[in-house]
Write a protein that holds these residues in place. Structure first.
Motif, PDB file in Angstrom:
ATOM      1  N   ARG A   1       2.989  11.816   3.672  1.00  0.00           N
ATOM      2  CA  ARG A   1       4.160  11.340   2.921  1.00  0.00           C
ATOM      3  C   ARG A   1       5.447  11.676   3.676  1.00  0.00           C
ATOM      4  O   ARG A   1       6.389  10.901   3.711  1.00  0.00           O
ATOM      5  N   GLN A   2       5.473  12.857   4.292  1.00  0.00           N
ATOM      6  CA  GLN A   2       6.666  13.280   5.021  1.00  0.00           C
ATOM      7  C   GLN A   2       6.904  12.377   6.240  1.00  0.00           C
ATOM      8  O   GLN A   2       8.035  12.013   6.549  1.00  0.00           O
ATOM      9  N   THR A   3       5.809  11.984   6.923  1.00  0.00           N
ATOM     10  CA  THR A   3       5.938  11.097   8.086  1.00  0.00           C
ATOM     11  C   THR A   3       6.539   9.761   7.671  1.00  0.00           C
ATOM     12  O   THR A   3       7.462   9.241   8.307  1.00  0.00           O
ATOM     13  N   THR A   4       6.025   9.197   6.581  1.00  0.00           N
ATOM     14  CA  THR A   4       6.549   7.916   6.101  1.00  0.00           C
ATOM     15  C   THR A   4       8.004   8.057   5.692  1.00  0.00           C
ATOM     16  O   THR A   4       8.832   7.189   5.983  1.00  0.00           O
TER      17      THR A   4
ATOM     18  N   HIS B   1       0.825  -1.207   0.000  1.00  0.00           N
ATOM     19  CA  HIS B   1       0.000   0.000   0.000  1.00  0.00           C
ATOM     20  C   HIS B   1       0.861   1.259   0.000  1.00  0.00           C
ATOM     21  O   HIS B   1       1.998   1.236   0.482  1.00  0.00           O
ATOM     22  N   VAL B   2       0.276   2.338  -0.516  1.00  0.00           N
ATOM     23  CA  VAL B   2       0.955   3.635  -0.489  1.00  0.00           C
ATOM     24  C   VAL B   2       1.317   3.948   0.967  1.00  0.00           C
ATOM     25  O   VAL B   2       0.499   3.729   1.873  1.00  0.00           O
ATOM     26  N   ARG B   3       2.562   4.402   1.165  1.00  0.00           N
ATOM     27  CA  ARG B   3       3.156   4.737   2.468  1.00  0.00           C
ATOM     28  C   ARG B   3       3.788   3.548   3.180  1.00  0.00           C
ATOM     29  O   ARG B   3       4.454   3.734   4.193  1.00  0.00           O
ATOM     30  N   ASP B   4       3.605   2.308   2.691  1.00  0.00           N
ATOM     31  CA  ASP B   4       4.347   1.188   3.280  1.00  0.00           C
ATOM     32  C   ASP B   4       5.844   1.379   3.012  1.00  0.00           C
ATOM     33  O   ASP B   4       6.242   2.134   2.109  1.00  0.00           O
TER      34      ASP B   4
ATOM     35  N   LYS C   1       7.260  -0.040  14.465  1.00  0.00           N
ATOM     36  CA  LYS C   1       5.884  -0.374  14.038  1.00  0.00           C
ATOM     37  C   LYS C   1       5.515   0.267  12.696  1.00  0.00           C
ATOM     38  O   LYS C   1       4.385   0.721  12.472  1.00  0.00           O
ATOM     39  N   VAL C   2       6.491   0.312  11.808  1.00  0.00           N
ATOM     40  CA  VAL C   2       6.265   0.804  10.453  1.00  0.00           C
ATOM     41  C   VAL C   2       5.683  -0.345   9.623  1.00  0.00           C
ATOM     42  O   VAL C   2       6.134  -1.477   9.767  1.00  0.00           O
TER      43      VAL C   2
END
Ligand code: HPA
Length: 235
Positions: A218-221, A99-102, A145-146
């Motif tokens: 997006r910045q957090t990921t 998924h997007v952000r994984d 926990k990413v």
């Protein structure tokens, strides 16, 4: 000095993060490194050295694609004795369970680039991550926990294709995502006996219409990925 890097010998640490985008190199240096200085601006491909948790580390933009990253990785290893290289980049999701952000740890990389076929005619060489780096990154990412995947990716020579059918089929054979650099990084690391790993965030999905993420998300990921990379690099 080498042809594309103007640093003096000794100005680049033996461990380095490699974003494709040189402005991301500046962001990483400004946000995470202490006492950083810029050692390269040739062709705008910025490079910085500083310390992270007291350990010396560098960050160097590589540009996009196998030819561009190959230039920087060759020069970093051969002219500056870099021993541990961690690419931090983005990728397009291929499989439905990505998924997007994984975040993806690239165990190995398939490619449609001709580079390794010209090195090894009739051989499908399998560029592979350094296991110790992969293991450490997986441990650190799990602790944070990413949402994390470890598996194979495609390093593609083209971004825009007439048809994505072959990419879809590669997904059916386990390819998680597509980017454009890792097969060269892993091949060169193997050639020179140094360690390499690619860590990617999924910036878009090629086959699913997942809603766009916000710039803040997006910045957090991206920051999660950088923390994994930095802690893996100094471990
Ligand atoms: N293709 C290749 N490289 C990429 C992509 C993509 O869809 N997204 C981010 N890097």
């Amino acid at each position: 000095m080498s042809i594309h890097i103007e640093a003096k010998h000794g100005e680049i640490a033996d461990r380095i993060l490699l974003p494709g985008d040189p402005l991301r190199a500046r962001y990483i240096a400004e946000t995470y490194l202490d006492n950083s200085f810029q050692y390269n601006s040739v062709r705008g491909m910025l490079g910085f050295t500083g310390t992270y948790k007291g350990k010396r580390i560098s960050v160097q933009g590589t540009g996009m694609g196998i030819p561009s990253i190959s230039i920087y990785v060759n020069e970093l290893i051969r002219s500056y004795d870099v021993k541990k290289l961690i690419r931090v980049g983005t990728c397009g999701g291929v499989r439905a369970d990505v998924h997007v952000r994984d975040v993806i740890l690239a165990m190995s990389s398939a490619t449609d680039s001709a580079v390794n076929h010209s090195l090894f005619p009739n051989i499908d060489y399998a560029p592979t991550a350094d296991f110790a780096l992969l293991h450490e990154a997986y441990r650190i990412g799990s602790k944070l926990k990413v949402p994390l995947h470890a598996g194979s990716i495609l390093s593609a020579d083209v971004f825009y294709r007439d048809s994505m059918d072959i990419v879809k089929k590669l997904g059916e054979y386990g390819i998680l995502a597509v980017e454009m650099e890792t097969s060269a990084l892993y091949t060169l690391a193997a050639k020179y006996g140094v360690q390499a790993l690619t860590i990617l965030t999924v910036s878009d999905h090629i086959f699913s219409d997942e809603p766009d993420t916000t710039a803040a998300e997006r910045q957090t990921t991206f920051n999660d990925m950088i923390k994994i990379a930095l802690d893996t690099a100094i471990a």
